[in-house]
Design a protein around this motif. Structure first.
Motif, PDB file in Angstrom:
ATOM      1  N   LEU A  89      29.208  30.173  37.189  1.00 26.66           N
ATOM      2  CA  LEU A  89      29.950  29.790  35.983  1.00 26.66           C
ATOM      3  C   LEU A  89      30.961  30.852  35.572  1.00 26.66           C
ATOM      4  O   LEU A  89      32.138  30.559  35.299  1.00 26.66           O
ATOM      5  CB  LEU A  89      28.942  29.566  34.841  1.00 26.66           C
ATOM      6  CG  LEU A  89      29.483  29.396  33.434  1.00 26.66           C
ATOM      7  CD1 LEU A  89      30.155  28.025  33.299  1.00 26.66           C
ATOM      8  CD2 LEU A  89      28.345  29.520  32.397  1.00 26.66           C
ATOM      9  N   HIS A  90      30.491  32.109  35.518  1.00 28.80           N
ATOM     10  CA  HIS A  90      31.346  33.202  35.042  1.00 28.80           C
ATOM     11  C   HIS A  90      32.389  33.608  36.083  1.00 28.80           C
ATOM     12  O   HIS A  90      33.554  33.820  35.772  1.00 28.80           O
ATOM     13  CB  HIS A  90      30.482  34.415  34.685  1.00 28.80           C
ATOM     14  CG  HIS A  90      29.334  34.089  33.792  1.00 28.80           C
ATOM     15  ND1 HIS A  90      28.029  34.141  34.222  1.00 28.80           N
ATOM     16  CD2 HIS A  90      29.282  33.676  32.506  1.00 28.80           C
ATOM     17  CE1 HIS A  90      27.220  33.789  33.237  1.00 28.80           C
ATOM     18  NE2 HIS A  90      27.949  33.502  32.179  1.00 28.80           N
ATOM     19  N   VAL A  91      31.928  33.716  37.319  1.00 27.96           N
ATOM     20  CA  VAL A  91      32.812  34.160  38.400  1.00 27.96           C
ATOM     21  C   VAL A  91      33.920  33.132  38.623  1.00 27.96           C
ATOM     22  O   VAL A  91      35.101  33.478  38.769  1.00 27.96           O
ATOM     23  CB  VAL A  91      31.989  34.386  39.693  1.00 27.96           C
ATOM     24  CG1 VAL A  91      32.898  34.722  40.868  1.00 27.96           C
ATOM     25  CG2 VAL A  91      30.966  35.496  39.473  1.00 27.96           C
ATOM     26  N   GLY A  92      33.531  31.860  38.599  1.00 26.78           N
ATOM     27  CA  GLY A  92      34.516  30.798  38.809  1.00 26.78           C
ATOM     28  C   GLY A  92      35.559  30.764  37.706  1.00 26.78           C
ATOM     29  O   GLY A  92      36.767  30.652  37.966  1.00 26.78           O
ATOM     30  N   MET A  93      35.099  30.918  36.474  1.00 29.68           N
ATOM     31  CA  MET A  93      36.026  30.846  35.341  1.00 29.68           C
ATOM     32  C   MET A  93      36.988  32.034  35.337  1.00 29.68           C
ATOM     33  O   MET A  93      38.196  31.867  35.112  1.00 29.68           O
ATOM     34  CB  MET A  93      35.218  30.808  34.045  1.00 29.68           C
ATOM     35  CG  MET A  93      36.058  30.510  32.838  1.00 29.68           C
ATOM     36  SD  MET A  93      35.003  30.205  31.387  1.00 29.68           S
ATOM     37  CE  MET A  93      36.256  30.455  30.131  1.00 29.68           C
ATOM     38  N   ALA A  94      36.458  33.225  35.601  1.00 27.02           N
ATOM     39  CA  ALA A  94      37.339  34.404  35.643  1.00 27.02           C
ATOM     40  C   ALA A  94      38.328  34.286  36.801  1.00 27.02           C
ATOM     41  O   ALA A  94      39.509  34.644  36.667  1.00 27.02           O
ATOM     42  CB  ALA A  94      36.499  35.683  35.768  1.00 27.02           C
ATOM     43  N   GLY A  95      37.857  33.782  37.919  1.00 23.72           N
ATOM     44  CA  GLY A  95      38.736  33.632  39.087  1.00 23.72           C
ATOM     45  C   GLY A  95      39.870  32.650  38.821  1.00 23.72           C
ATOM     46  O   GLY A  95      41.041  32.931  39.171  1.00 23.72           O
ATOM     47  N   ARG A  96      39.557  31.505  38.206  1.00 24.66           N
ATOM     48  CA  ARG A  96      40.606  30.531  37.885  1.00 24.66           C
ATOM     49  C   ARG A  96      41.583  31.106  36.860  1.00 24.66           C
ATOM     50  O   ARG A  96      42.784  30.874  36.921  1.00 24.66           O
ATOM     51  CB  ARG A  96      39.970  29.237  37.357  1.00 24.66           C
ATOM     52  CG  ARG A  96      39.289  28.391  38.432  1.00 24.66           C
ATOM     53  CD  ARG A  96      38.861  27.030  37.890  1.00 24.66           C
ATOM     54  NE  ARG A  96      37.902  27.117  36.790  1.00 24.66           N
ATOM     55  CZ  ARG A  96      36.583  27.265  36.936  1.00 24.66           C
ATOM     56  NH1 ARG A  96      36.054  27.346  38.155  1.00 24.66           N
ATOM     57  NH2 ARG A  96      35.783  27.327  35.888  1.00 24.66           N
ATOM     58  N   TRP A  97      41.030  31.861  35.910  1.00 25.76           N
ATOM     59  CA  TRP A  97      41.847  32.453  34.852  1.00 25.76           C
ATOM     60  C   TRP A  97      42.938  33.351  35.447  1.00 25.76           C
ATOM     61  O   TRP A  97      44.126  33.177  35.162  1.00 25.76           O
ATOM     62  CB  TRP A  97      40.929  33.228  33.914  1.00 25.76           C
ATOM     63  CG  TRP A  97      41.562  33.918  32.748  1.00 25.76           C
ATOM     64  CD1 TRP A  97      42.882  34.114  32.465  1.00 25.76           C
ATOM     65  CD2 TRP A  97      40.829  34.526  31.669  1.00 25.76           C
ATOM     66  NE1 TRP A  97      43.034  34.806  31.291  1.00 25.76           N
ATOM     67  CE2 TRP A  97      41.780  35.069  30.785  1.00 25.76           C
ATOM     68  CE3 TRP A  97      39.472  34.666  31.379  1.00 25.76           C
ATOM     69  CZ2 TRP A  97      41.398  35.752  29.616  1.00 25.76           C
ATOM     70  CZ3 TRP A  97      39.100  35.337  30.224  1.00 25.76           C
ATOM     71  CH2 TRP A  97      40.063  35.873  29.354  1.00 25.76           C
ATOM     72  N   ILE A  98      42.538  34.286  36.297  1.00 32.16           N
ATOM     73  CA  ILE A  98      43.557  35.212  36.820  1.00 32.16           C
ATOM     74  C   ILE A  98      44.453  34.531  37.855  1.00 32.16           C
ATOM     75  O   ILE A  98      45.628  34.887  37.988  1.00 32.16           O
ATOM     76  CB  ILE A  98      42.954  36.545  37.332  1.00 32.16           C
ATOM     77  CG1 ILE A  98      41.929  36.337  38.429  1.00 32.16           C
ATOM     78  CG2 ILE A  98      42.360  37.337  36.177  1.00 32.16           C
ATOM     79  CD1 ILE A  98      41.433  37.651  39.017  1.00 32.16           C
ATOM     80  N   ALA A  99      43.914  33.523  38.544  1.00 34.50           N
ATOM     81  CA  ALA A  99      44.771  32.760  39.471  1.00 34.50           C
ATOM     82  C   ALA A  99      45.867  32.035  38.685  1.00 34.50           C
ATOM     83  O   ALA A  99      47.031  31.985  39.125  1.00 34.50           O
ATOM     84  CB  ALA A  99      43.929  31.764  40.268  1.00 34.50           C
ATOM     85  N   ASP A 100      45.499  31.493  37.529  1.00 34.99           N
ATOM     86  CA  ASP A 100      46.487  30.809  36.689  1.00 34.99           C
ATOM     87  C   ASP A 100      47.572  31.765  36.194  1.00 34.99           C
ATOM     88  O   ASP A 100      48.675  31.346  35.832  1.00 34.99           O
ATOM     89  CB  ASP A 100      45.804  30.147  35.483  1.00 34.99           C
ATOM     90  CG  ASP A 100      45.012  28.902  35.874  1.00 34.99           C
ATOM     91  OD1 ASP A 100      45.208  28.418  37.014  1.00 34.99           O
ATOM     92  OD2 ASP A 100      44.198  28.435  35.053  1.00 34.99           O
ATOM     93  N   LEU A 101      47.235  33.057  36.155  1.00 34.10           N
ATOM     94  CA  LEU A 101      48.228  34.065  35.760  1.00 34.10           C
ATOM     95  C   LEU A 101      49.110  34.459  36.944  1.00 34.10           C
ATOM     96  O   LEU A 101      50.041  35.253  36.790  1.00 34.10           O
ATOM     97  CB  LEU A 101      47.523  35.329  35.246  1.00 34.10           C
ATOM     98  CG  LEU A 101      46.656  35.224  33.986  1.00 34.10           C
ATOM     99  CD1 LEU A 101      45.966  36.562  33.715  1.00 34.10           C
ATOM    100  CD2 LEU A 101      47.494  34.804  32.773  1.00 34.10           C
ATOM    101  N   GLY A 102      48.786  33.918  38.122  1.00 35.14           N
ATOM    102  CA  GLY A 102      49.519  34.308  39.328  1.00 35.14           C
ATOM    103  C   GLY A 102      49.018  35.627  39.893  1.00 35.14           C
ATOM    104  O   GLY A 102      49.711  36.286  40.677  1.00 35.14           O
ATOM    105  N   LEU A 103      47.798  36.014  39.489  1.00 38.06           N
ATOM    106  CA  LEU A 103      47.221  37.284  39.950  1.00 38.06           C
ATOM    107  C   LEU A 103      45.996  36.984  40.800  1.00 38.06           C
ATOM    108  O   LEU A 103      45.577  35.832  40.926  1.00 38.06           O
ATOM    109  CB  LEU A 103      46.834  38.143  38.734  1.00 38.06           C
ATOM    110  CG  LEU A 103      47.989  38.477  37.773  1.00 38.06           C
ATOM    111  CD1 LEU A 103      47.457  39.128  36.501  1.00 38.06           C
ATOM    112  CD2 LEU A 103      48.999  39.397  38.464  1.00 38.06           C
ATOM    113  N   ASP A 104      45.420  38.041  41.378  1.00 39.20           N
ATOM    114  CA  ASP A 104      44.171  37.806  42.101  1.00 39.20           C
ATOM    115  C   ASP A 104      43.173  38.929  41.840  1.00 39.20           C
ATOM    116  O   ASP A 104      43.459  39.873  41.103  1.00 39.20           O
ATOM    117  CB  ASP A 104      44.417  37.560  43.591  1.00 39.20           C
ATOM    118  CG  ASP A 104      44.978  38.781  44.303  1.00 39.20           C
ATOM    119  OD1 ASP A 104      44.627  39.919  43.931  1.00 39.20           O
ATOM    120  OD2 ASP A 104      45.777  38.592  45.235  1.00 39.20           O
ATOM    121  N   GLU A 105      42.024  38.798  42.471  1.00 35.72           N
ATOM    122  CA  GLU A 105      40.891  39.697  42.220  1.00 35.72           C
ATOM    123  C   GLU A 105      41.273  41.161  42.398  1.00 35.72           C
ATOM    124  O   GLU A 105      40.741  42.032  41.705  1.00 35.72           O
ATOM    125  CB  GLU A 105      39.749  39.276  43.155  1.00 35.72           C
ATOM    126  CG  GLU A 105      38.471  40.082  43.060  1.00 35.72           C
ATOM    127  CD  GLU A 105      38.384  41.209  44.071  1.00 35.72           C
ATOM    128  OE1 GLU A 105      39.305  41.330  44.916  1.00 35.72           O
ATOM    129  OE2 GLU A 105      37.413  41.977  43.992  1.00 35.72           O
TER     130      GLU A 105
END
Lengths: 334, 334
Positions: A89-105
């Motif tokens: 839940l947490h990992v997926g949401m954070a990952g989508r969040w920064i992807a939406d910013l055009g950034l990555d891990e």
């Protein structure tokens, strides 16, 4: 301002076989909008709030306009204040969040650690996959940090003490605590963590508790963060954790947050109260017992709720389920 | 006899960013054959020794003749005193031991928990295999308990307080501490754990330190157990652990043992000294710093050894390897 080990009060006791085995000292303060209304130990003790101050660190996320510019939801705001389990839940949401910013891990600066969530941990091990920075319990906070950094067009090294984001957090910290910061250290997630008196931290939580939307930029930001946390207990920590289970037990009316080294805070909007406490030794079984006790005392947590009993006066059992003892609040603490 | 929180001394400090974040109180006693030769805090504090007294609990294994009847080696004796990692080394050895007795894992009464050893933990997860009682950090002690039980033809419920084995352990405990036990509780592994003064525990360790083979049944048993522990540091705990690394650093001359809730003991045969200490709050980063400091002070541990520095004054780093602070012994503790 005092050393953390000066003037501490007996906070919790660990019993085994009817005998005292270990004890914990601590400090606790309750503030309303006017100041201290209750205390145990030394309210002037200087502490590092650690993760308990994530809602303060999230203020620039709203106040700069960054959150609304990218359409963050209350769930995102809750995750920005989280010390999460690293569950899917947490990992997926954070990952989508920064992807939406055009950034990555790799843009995160929190570092990687094995997730606390058993299912996600076991999934990684079975797949011979290393944990990534999204699994760090602070990845939601850092996703918020990246959101502000991008909004401000600031440099990528957002955890540096002189980065515009950290300067904004320092300014917000001093404003909501009513104190000049007493110093700073590097937190487990590499972000600066500003030292303050325990009263300063409780005063800040009382500011959050009395803030309402529409009363100005700061108050609106505070009210939104408090509401986000209280409404999304599963995002702020995770299954089985004190923050999540106690917030659920309080029905979305109170926001609470733990921090490393035995810190715990609570924001009680209906009462207009803020609570802050720390164990001198950094132990969390004692800080969890103490926050549960103070929330019961404040009338916002049911003493008989299983989540309360699990922290306030838990029976200790061993690997075979045999009762070995119990944790109790120290007599006279409340 | 005093409560554990009476008269404690400052033992260790946790620093972050040049500021004090948390502190630990504790008690420590050094005894020789005549009695207390050094103390910090309150030597009369009543404590549960927890796993630190496993060499006392192993005395009946030798003294009943059980160990020699089945040809146990020094390695078996070391494992009987261990709080091991549950690595393949430990699990395999305990499994073969009880199989050789004609018993199996279900005869153990320690309960199962996930092993601390990462390789063995990951192997279980990848194979969807549940941890068994052999993985319990106390399975070596319980293998020794089963050996005595079978030798005495006693009942299978060997962790009951009135079982002949536990009566023998209680008698041995009172003899080596020079005290009537102050009470008892159930330990994490379900065995009775007898409460005693910290001085009683240090006195017992001094008895082990001054015991020599050929000086009678008790002294021979003590000397064999001390030598077994000191010679097999990898069996007493495991890779990366304080007991193992510090014993290796002392070249087989000293036996040390940790116990839950911040207990640590040491047996120094060449000096004829026994050490016992406990943190009031049960924390082990402080008990490890304190035992390292006392072993350096006693001249048996090199202050510059990496294993010493890892405990005595470790630099704390976060998930990105950034230095965040350090652990120090409290000024005046030594």
């Amino acid at each position: 301002m005092s050393r953390v080990d000066q003037g501490a009060a007996a906070m919790a006791e660990i019993w085994r076989g009817g005998m005292l085995e270990s004890t914990h000292l601590g400090h606790a303060v309750i503030c309303d909008a006017q100041g201290v209304v209750w205390q145990a130990g030394n309210p002037d003790a200087v502490i590092f709030p650690r993760s308990s101050c994530k809602m303060i660190q999230a203020l620039p996320l709203i106040e700069t306009g960054a959150a609304d510019a990218v359409g963050l939801t209350p769930a995102h705001l809750a995750l920005s204040c989280a010390s999460h389990q690293g569950a899917a839940l947490h990992v997926g949401m954070a990952g989508r969040w920064i992807a939406d910013l055009g950034l990555d891990e790799s843009d995160l600066r929190c570092g990687a650690h094995e997730p606390y969530d058993r299912d996600e941990r076991d999934r990684l091990i079975r797949g011979a996959e290393a944990p990534c920075q999204l699994h760090n319990n602070c990845s939601g906070k850092h996703s918020g940090f990246l959101t502000v950094t991008r909004h401000l067009k600031a440099g990528s090294e957002y955890v540096e003490i002189d980065h515009p984001l950290q300067k904004a957090i320092r300014a917000a910290t001093e404003e909501v605590t009513g104190e000049t910061v007493a110093g700073w250290g590097v937190d487990g997630c590499s972000a600066p963590n500003f030292a303050m008196s325990l009263t300063g931290l409780a005063r800040a939580m009382a500011s959050f508790a009395t803030a309402r939307e529409g009363q100005g930029r700061r108050a609106s930001a505070m009210a939104r963060l408090t509401q986000a946390m209280a409404s999304h207990p599963e995002l702020v920590a995770g299954e089985g954790r004190a923050c999540t289970e106690l917030m659920r037990a309080m029905g979305g009316k109170v926001a609470i947050k733990t921090g490393a080294e035995g810190v715990f805070v609570a924001i009680l909007p209906e009462q207009g109260l803020g609570i802050a406490l720390k164990t001198v030794d950094g132990n969390s079984r004692a800080s969890e017992a103490a926050i549960a006790g103070l929330l019961v005392r404040a009338g916002v947590l049911d003493a008989a709720h299983p989540a309360t009993q699990k922290r306030l006066n838990p029976v200790q059992k061993n690997w075979r389920g045999v009762e070995t003892g119990e944790i109790r609040l120290a007599p006279g603490f409340l």
